[in-house]
Design a protein around this motif. Structure first.
Motif, mmCIF file in Angstrom:
data_model
loop_
_atom_site.group_PDB
_atom_site.id
_atom_site.type_symbol
_atom_site.label_atom_id
_atom_site.label_comp_id
_atom_site.label_asym_id
_atom_site.label_seq_id
_atom_site.Cartn_x
_atom_site.Cartn_y
_atom_site.Cartn_z
ATOM 1 N N ALA A 70 0.835 -1.204 0.000
ATOM 2 C CA ALA A 70 0.000 0.000 0.000
ATOM 3 C C ALA A 70 0.869 1.252 0.000
ATOM 4 C CB ALA A 70 -0.931 -0.003 1.211
ATOM 5 N N HIS A 71 1.903 1.281 0.853
ATOM 6 C CA HIS A 71 2.817 2.419 0.865
ATOM 7 C C HIS A 71 3.454 2.611 -0.506
ATOM 8 C CE1 HIS A 71 3.012 3.937 4.965
ATOM 9 N NE2 HIS A 71 3.045 2.711 5.442
ATOM 10 N N PHE A 149 11.070 -3.481 -0.360
ATOM 11 C CA PHE A 149 9.921 -2.589 -0.292
ATOM 12 C C PHE A 149 9.990 -1.616 0.876
ATOM 13 C CE2 PHE A 149 5.892 -3.886 -2.818
ATOM 14 C CZ PHE A 149 6.570 -3.649 -3.993
ATOM 15 N N ASN A 150 10.878 -1.850 1.860
ATOM 16 C CA ASN A 150 11.015 -0.895 2.962
ATOM 17 C C ASN A 150 11.357 0.499 2.454
ATOM 18 O OD1 ASN A 150 12.551 -3.094 5.442
ATOM 19 N ND2 ASN A 150 10.420 -2.719 4.955
ATOM 20 N N GLY A 151 12.101 0.570 1.368
ATOM 21 C CA GLY A 151 12.506 1.868 0.859
ATOM 22 C C GLY A 151 11.336 2.701 0.387
ATOM 23 N N VAL A 189 14.713 2.691 -7.891
ATOM 24 C CA VAL A 189 15.722 1.629 -7.940
ATOM 25 C C VAL A 189 16.667 1.744 -6.758
ATOM 26 C CG1 VAL A 189 17.719 0.772 -9.232
ATOM 27 C CG2 VAL A 189 15.589 1.310 -10.439
ATOM 28 N N GLN A 190 17.071 2.973 -6.443
ATOM 29 C CA GLN A 190 17.996 3.174 -5.333
ATOM 30 C C GLN A 190 17.380 2.766 -4.005
ATOM 31 O OE1 GLN A 190 21.072 3.913 -5.804
ATOM 32 N NE2 GLN A 190 21.699 4.014 -3.658
ATOM 33 N N LEU A 191 16.103 3.063 -3.804
ATOM 34 C CA LEU A 191 15.435 2.670 -2.568
ATOM 35 C C LEU A 191 15.352 1.156 -2.444
ATOM 36 C CD1 LEU A 191 12.581 5.335 -2.482
ATOM 37 C CD2 LEU A 191 14.524 5.171 -0.906
ATOM 38 N N LEU A 192 15.125 0.470 -3.553
ATOM 39 C CA LEU A 192 15.131 -0.994 -3.540
ATOM 40 C C LEU A 192 16.498 -1.530 -3.146
ATOM 41 C CD1 LEU A 192 13.108 -1.707 -6.812
ATOM 42 C CD2 LEU A 192 12.366 -2.262 -4.490
ATOM 43 N N LEU A 193 17.547 -0.976 -3.735
ATOM 44 C CA LEU A 193 18.904 -1.414 -3.434
ATOM 45 C C LEU A 193 19.293 -1.105 -1.993
ATOM 46 C CD1 LEU A 193 20.884 -0.303 -6.623
ATOM 47 C CD2 LEU A 193 20.535 -2.647 -5.835
ATOM 48 N N GLN A 194 18.921 0.085 -1.536
ATOM 49 C CA GLN A 194 19.361 0.563 -0.236
ATOM 50 C C GLN A 194 18.786 -0.261 0.911
ATOM 51 O OE1 GLN A 194 18.107 4.605 1.221
ATOM 52 N NE2 GLN A 194 20.246 5.090 0.777
ATOM 53 N N HIS A 195 17.576 -0.782 0.735
ATOM 54 C CA HIS A 195 16.926 -1.546 1.795
ATOM 55 C C HIS A 195 16.890 -3.040 1.494
ATOM 56 C CE1 HIS A 195 15.524 2.602 2.263
ATOM 57 N NE2 HIS A 195 15.377 2.321 3.533
ATOM 58 N N SER A 196 17.566 -3.447 0.443
ATOM 59 C CA SER A 196 17.496 -4.823 -0.028
ATOM 60 C C SER A 196 18.046 -5.837 0.977
ATOM 61 C CB SER A 196 18.273 -4.936 -1.349
ATOM 62 O OG SER A 196 18.243 -6.254 -1.822
ATOM 63 N N ASN A 197 17.334 -6.947 1.109
ATOM 64 C CA ASN A 197 17.788 -8.070 1.926
ATOM 65 C C ASN A 197 18.646 -9.008 1.073
ATOM 66 O OD1 ASN A 197 18.035 -9.942 4.060
ATOM 67 N ND2 ASN A 197 16.203 -11.049 3.391
ATOM 68 N N VAL A 198 19.674 -8.449 0.471
ATOM 69 C CA VAL A 198 20.586 -9.213 -0.385
ATOM 70 C C VAL A 198 22.007 -9.013 0.127
ATOM 71 C CG1 VAL A 198 21.458 -9.598 -2.724
ATOM 72 C CG2 VAL A 198 19.078 -8.885 -2.376
ATOM 73 N N ASP A 199 22.725 -10.096 0.258
ATOM 74 C CA ASP A 199 24.101 -10.041 0.777
ATOM 75 C C ASP A 199 25.070 -9.789 -0.377
ATOM 76 O OD1 ASP A 199 26.073 -10.100 2.697
ATOM 77 O OD2 ASP A 199 26.273 -12.287 2.663
#
Length: 290
Positions: A70-71, A149-151, A189-199
């Protein structure tokens, strides 16, 4: 596959997705293509999180998945609405002859990114210092897991303030709508990367680019501890402001995230929209925490 994601995920998002957006916009293609690229970026983010998660438990919804969608939908819709009115704003408010339109289109986008990054960084910093702004920004810091999605999980009023701070100087300079459209995609794209749960790994660039390795420190829940790494695209302004922080040995878990002063912040979407305007949404400089 894990090695490919570890070293190829960030280049794919920044060079392929953002690069394709620059190429499409420079070629005058319809802006709907950029919306398609956004879906590609979201899909790549979720796929990478499953192949190479930083924490497995952060891939499991905590009753927050619908709220975060929703956000994301509301905030991206606001972004599209802003793009729709941008030409009118530029026509009224811009100073003729300032925008460097003779430069290559990719360079124009880079200029827009750096200018927007400064404005957004300063509002972000102020949001950790000014109680009235923190009321709105606290929505973003209520998260207990870090994933793509947190971003996009922000109070719409706070996103509007950040966007205005980043875009207003560009409007005055006469930024073309095509550049603005690419900038909007680059932000998502940056918000996805910045909060990504990827190591993932980016080597020494972790001290320059505002990616997840540094941004996790920003989400530490204790007062003062998370007042670091405010940049959206880069950490250059954080180095200048003395707010850069990084410890390569630090590992994060859900108990490190959220707000220590407000551990029971509302979880629902509508409740989060209303919380900044309730008495319970107040805070002082002593309990602003991240």
């Amino acid at each position: 596959m894990r090695t490919l994601v570890r070293y190829g995920y960030v280049p794919f998002m920044l060079l392929v997705v953002d690069g394709a957006a620059i190429a499409l916009a420079a070629g005058g293609h319809p802006k709907l293509w950029l919306l398609g690229l956004l879906f590609v970026a979201v899909g790549a983010s979720f796929a990478a999180e499953r192949v190479l998660p930083y924490r497995d438990d952060w891939n499991v919804p905590h009753g927050d998945d619908r709220r975060d969608v929703a956000h994301a939908v509301v905030n991206e819709t606001l972004t599209l609405a802003g793009l729709a009115v941008l030409p009118a704003l530029t026509a009224v408010a811009s100073i003729d002859g300032i925008w460097p339109g003779s430069l290559p289109f990719a360079v124009q986008v880079l200029i827009a990114v750096l200018v927007a990054d400064l404005g957004i960084t300063l509002v972000h910093l102020a949001s950790h210092k000014v109680p009235a702004l923190w009321r709105l920004h606290a929505v973003h810091h209520s998260v207990k897991r870090a994933y793509g999605f947190n971003g996009l999980m922000k109070h719409p009023l706070h996103q509007t303030l950040e966007t205005a701070a980043g875009v207003a100087p560009l409007v005055l300079l006469g930024m073309p709508s095509a550049v603005a459209s690419v900038l909007a995609l680059c932000v998502a794209v940056q918000l996805l990367l910045q909060h990504s749960n990827v190591d993932y790994r980016v080597g020494p660039l972790r001290a320059v680019l505002a990616l997840n390795q540094a941004h996790r420190f920003h989400h530490l829940k204790w007062a003062g501890a998370g007042d670091v790494n405010f940049g959206l695209f880069t950490l250059l302004w954080d180095h200048c402001l003395g707010t850069y922080s990084y410890d390569p040995e630090r590992r994060f878990r859900s108990d490190d995230l959220g707000m220590a002063a407000k551990p029971h912040y509302p979880d629902g979407y509508l409740a989060q929209l209303a919380e900044p305007f309730r008495p319970s949404g107040a805070c002082t400089t002593k309990n602003i925490s991240n």
